[in-house]
Scaffold this motif. Structure first.
Motif, PDB file in Angstrom:
ATOM      1  N   PHE A  62      -2.650  45.873  51.149  1.00 55.29           N
ATOM      2  CA  PHE A  62      -1.432  45.389  50.819  1.00 55.29           C
ATOM      3  C   PHE A  62      -1.464  43.799  51.206  1.00 55.29           C
ATOM      4  O   PHE A  62      -1.000  43.561  52.194  1.00 55.29           O
ATOM      5  N   PRO A  63      -2.462  43.129  50.534  1.00 51.32           N
ATOM      6  CA  PRO A  63      -2.867  41.670  50.759  1.00 51.32           C
ATOM      7  C   PRO A  63      -1.559  40.786  51.007  1.00 51.32           C
ATOM      8  O   PRO A  63      -1.718  39.716  51.647  1.00 51.32           O
ATOM      9  N   SER A  64      -0.397  40.934  50.212  1.00 49.88           N
ATOM     10  CA  SER A  64       0.636  40.030  50.040  1.00 49.88           C
ATOM     11  C   SER A  64       1.505  40.329  51.357  1.00 49.88           C
ATOM     12  O   SER A  64       2.501  39.626  51.739  1.00 49.88           O
ATOM     13  N   HIS A  65       1.378  41.522  52.045  1.00 45.98           N
ATOM     14  CA  HIS A  65       2.499  41.736  53.333  1.00 45.98           C
ATOM     15  C   HIS A  65       2.034  41.015  54.474  1.00 45.98           C
ATOM     16  O   HIS A  65       1.142  40.452  54.658  1.00 45.98           O
ATOM     17  N   ARG A  66       3.180  40.848  55.108  1.00 49.35           N
ATOM     18  CA  ARG A  66       2.965  40.354  56.688  1.00 49.35           C
ATOM     19  C   ARG A  66       2.943  41.213  57.803  1.00 49.35           C
ATOM     20  O   ARG A  66       3.197  42.264  57.617  1.00 49.35           O
ATOM     21  N   PHE A  67       2.641  40.636  58.791  1.00 53.40           N
ATOM     22  CA  PHE A  67       2.072  41.469  59.893  1.00 53.40           C
ATOM     23  C   PHE A  67       2.806  40.917  61.426  1.00 53.40           C
ATOM     24  O   PHE A  67       2.718  39.698  61.404  1.00 53.40           O
ATOM     25  N   ILE A  68       3.415  41.852  62.281  1.00 52.87           N
ATOM     26  CA  ILE A  68       4.030  41.405  63.642  1.00 52.87           C
ATOM     27  C   ILE A  68       3.366  42.586  64.477  1.00 52.87           C
ATOM     28  O   ILE A  68       3.485  43.714  63.927  1.00 52.87           O
ATOM     29  N   ALA A  69       2.539  42.119  65.280  1.00 48.76           N
ATOM     30  CA  ALA A  69       1.565  42.967  66.063  1.00 48.76           C
ATOM     31  C   ALA A  69       1.586  42.515  67.421  1.00 48.76           C
ATOM     32  O   ALA A  69       1.467  41.468  67.588  1.00 48.76           O
ATOM     33  N   GLU A  70       1.445  43.626  68.373  1.00 51.41           N
ATOM     34  CA  GLU A  70       1.641  43.210  69.684  1.00 51.41           C
ATOM     35  C   GLU A  70       0.480  42.341  70.382  1.00 51.41           C
ATOM     36  O   GLU A  70       0.766  41.347  70.921  1.00 51.41           O
ATOM     37  N   GLU A  71      -0.658  42.583  70.008  1.00 54.29           N
ATOM     38  CA  GLU A  71      -1.637  41.772  70.779  1.00 54.29           C
ATOM     39  C   GLU A  71      -2.062  40.411  69.969  1.00 54.29           C
ATOM     40  O   GLU A  71      -2.608  39.807  70.523  1.00 54.29           O
ATOM     41  N   ALA A  72      -1.659  40.331  68.641  1.00 47.66           N
ATOM     42  CA  ALA A  72      -1.706  39.083  67.969  1.00 47.66           C
ATOM     43  C   ALA A  72      -0.771  38.275  68.466  1.00 47.66           C
ATOM     44  O   ALA A  72      -0.878  37.010  68.612  1.00 47.66           O
ATOM     45  N   THR A  73       0.379  38.746  68.813  1.00 47.07           N
ATOM     46  CA  THR A  73       1.530  38.001  69.362  1.00 47.07           C
ATOM     47  C   THR A  73       1.097  37.286  70.636  1.00 47.07           C
ATOM     48  O   THR A  73       1.117  36.349  71.008  1.00 47.07           O
ATOM     49  N   ALA A  74       0.515  38.396  71.533  1.00 44.24           N
ATOM     50  CA  ALA A  74       0.054  38.022  72.957  1.00 44.24           C
ATOM     51  C   ALA A  74      -0.896  36.799  72.842  1.00 44.24           C
ATOM     52  O   ALA A  74      -0.993  35.950  73.591  1.00 44.24           O
ATOM     53  N   SER A  75      -1.806  36.881  71.554  1.00 48.13           N
ATOM     54  CA  SER A  75      -2.832  35.692  71.509  1.00 48.13           C
ATOM     55  C   SER A  75      -2.104  34.631  70.952  1.00 48.13           C
ATOM     56  O   SER A  75      -2.603  33.748  70.501  1.00 48.13           O
ATOM     57  N   GLY A  76      -0.862  34.536  70.573  1.00 49.51           N
ATOM     58  CA  GLY A  76      -0.046  33.189  70.088  1.00 49.51           C
ATOM     59  C   GLY A  76       0.397  33.279  68.833  1.00 49.51           C
ATOM     60  O   GLY A  76       1.167  32.405  68.449  1.00 49.51           O
ATOM     61  N   ALA A  77       0.381  34.402  68.090  1.00 53.76           N
ATOM     62  CA  ALA A  77       0.677  34.350  66.531  1.00 53.76           C
ATOM     63  C   ALA A  77       2.343  34.580  66.816  1.00 53.76           C
ATOM     64  O   ALA A  77       2.850  35.012  67.702  1.00 53.76           O
ATOM     65  N   LYS A  78       3.177  33.879  65.745  1.00 52.72           N
ATOM     66  CA  LYS A  78       4.458  33.749  65.823  1.00 52.72           C
ATOM     67  C   LYS A  78       5.154  35.255  65.211  1.00 52.72           C
ATOM     68  O   LYS A  78       4.488  35.845  64.702  1.00 52.72           O
ATOM     69  N   CYS A  79       6.088  35.564  65.796  1.00 51.18           N
ATOM     70  CA  CYS A  79       6.755  36.887  65.420  1.00 51.18           C
ATOM     71  C   CYS A  79       8.082  36.388  64.752  1.00 51.18           C
ATOM     72  O   CYS A  79       9.167  36.397  65.453  1.00 51.18           O
ATOM     73  N   VAL A  80       7.854  36.312  63.551  1.00 51.75           N
ATOM     74  CA  VAL A  80       9.156  35.986  62.597  1.00 51.75           C
ATOM     75  C   VAL A  80       9.335  37.146  61.630  1.00 51.75           C
ATOM     76  O   VAL A  80       8.374  37.540  60.875  1.00 51.75           O
TER      77      VAL A  80
END
Ligand code: IPD
Length: 277
Positions: A62-80
């Protein structure tokens, strides 16, 4: 009929099962443990490995979908949470349990579209129980329909909570005083099992009457919220108002009466917001 998100749901189930196999195997092996926001906020290489597997497989499909994931967020990814189809993932919920081999460990995969939760899949890895909930289609555990408890009296309630990551004296004081208030109100018991998602699944199953917590995250709540609502339960904010997935706090119960009684008894611990970090 075939719903618009059926394929996504099927893929989520397959990935939660695969992730569970990896976690079950890793449970007995040596682990490299690191800390995140506090000495009690743990992560292992298996958390990363499972998150990478789930996210990369979903991205391929599903290449167009977005992701919020625990460890990516811990590494600085925004959680929106936008209006786009969004996957909300906790690769290992109960990492501290996982580290200690305490067998309450889960994979949680939630899915939202237009900021509305469509389905949730939670895999209790060690007991091989798969909890699922789909909007408008009920909640199940290994194919068996889930139904929350109908209890409305706090003095007859079994209540679940989790400690949350902070251990400073002021936070602990409020945490313990909240527990004390419920015990003063003569709740039958208060349990802490070390996994927010599985505690919420027990609530959905009718094995407990209420749950509350300060200091959890959207990936602890997303999948479980659909499962509880589809099992007939209530998920609200600790203020008594509507749930805010990003507010790091929750009250859930089998009945609205019970949820309101719990919310009224609680003193707030302010953990900030997931979308402001
Ligand atoms: C945590 C666990 C813990 C709860 C925390 C969660 P993690 O999830 O569910 O019991 O108190 O709020 O964040 O870090 O193990 O995925």
């Amino acid at each position: 009929g075939v719903g618009p998100w059926d394929e996504c749901f099927e893929v989520a189930v397959q990935l939660a099962l695969r992730a569970g196999q990896i976690i079950r195997k890793a449970l007995t092996e040596e682990k490299h443990v690191s800390t995140k926001t506090s000495a009690a906020d743990l992560v292992t290489e298996t958390d990363h490995r499972v998150e990478d597997l789930i996210v990369s497989e979903l991205r391929k499909r599903f290449p167009s979908h977005r992701f919020i994931a625990e460890e990516a967020t811990a590494s600085g990814a925004k959680c929106v949470l936008t209006h786009s189809p969004t996957w909300i993932i906790d690769p290992i919920d109960g990492t501290c349990n996982f580290v200690h081999r305490f067998p309450t460990v889960a994979v949680s995969i939630g899915f939202a579209v237009h900021q509305e939760l469509e389905f949730g899949v939670i895999h209790h890895c060690t007991e091989e129980r798969l909890y699922t909930g789909r909007r408008g289609q009920g909640a199940f555990c290994n194919g068996q329909r889930l139904q929350v408890s109908r209890e409305t009296d706090l003095a007859k309630a079994l209540v679940l909570t989790e400690i949350g990551p902070r251990r400073d004296p002021d936070t602990l004081k409020v945490f313990l005083s909240n527990m004390e208030r419920l015990l003063h109100a003569k709740a039958h018991g208060v349990r802490v099992i070390g996994s927010s998602t599985l505690a919420l699944c027990y609530l959905a199953s009718g094995a407990a009457d209420a749950y509350y917590q300060f200091g959890l995250h959207c990936w602890d709540l997303a999948a479980a919220t659909v499962i509880i609502r589809e099992a007939g339960g209530i998920v609200i904010d600790t203020s008594g108002g509507p749930l805010d997935l990003m507010s790091c706090r929750v009250v859930a119960a089998g009945t609205r009466e019970m949820a309101v009684l719990i919310a009224q008894a609680l003193q707030t611990i302010n953990y900030g917001r997931d979308d402001e970090k």
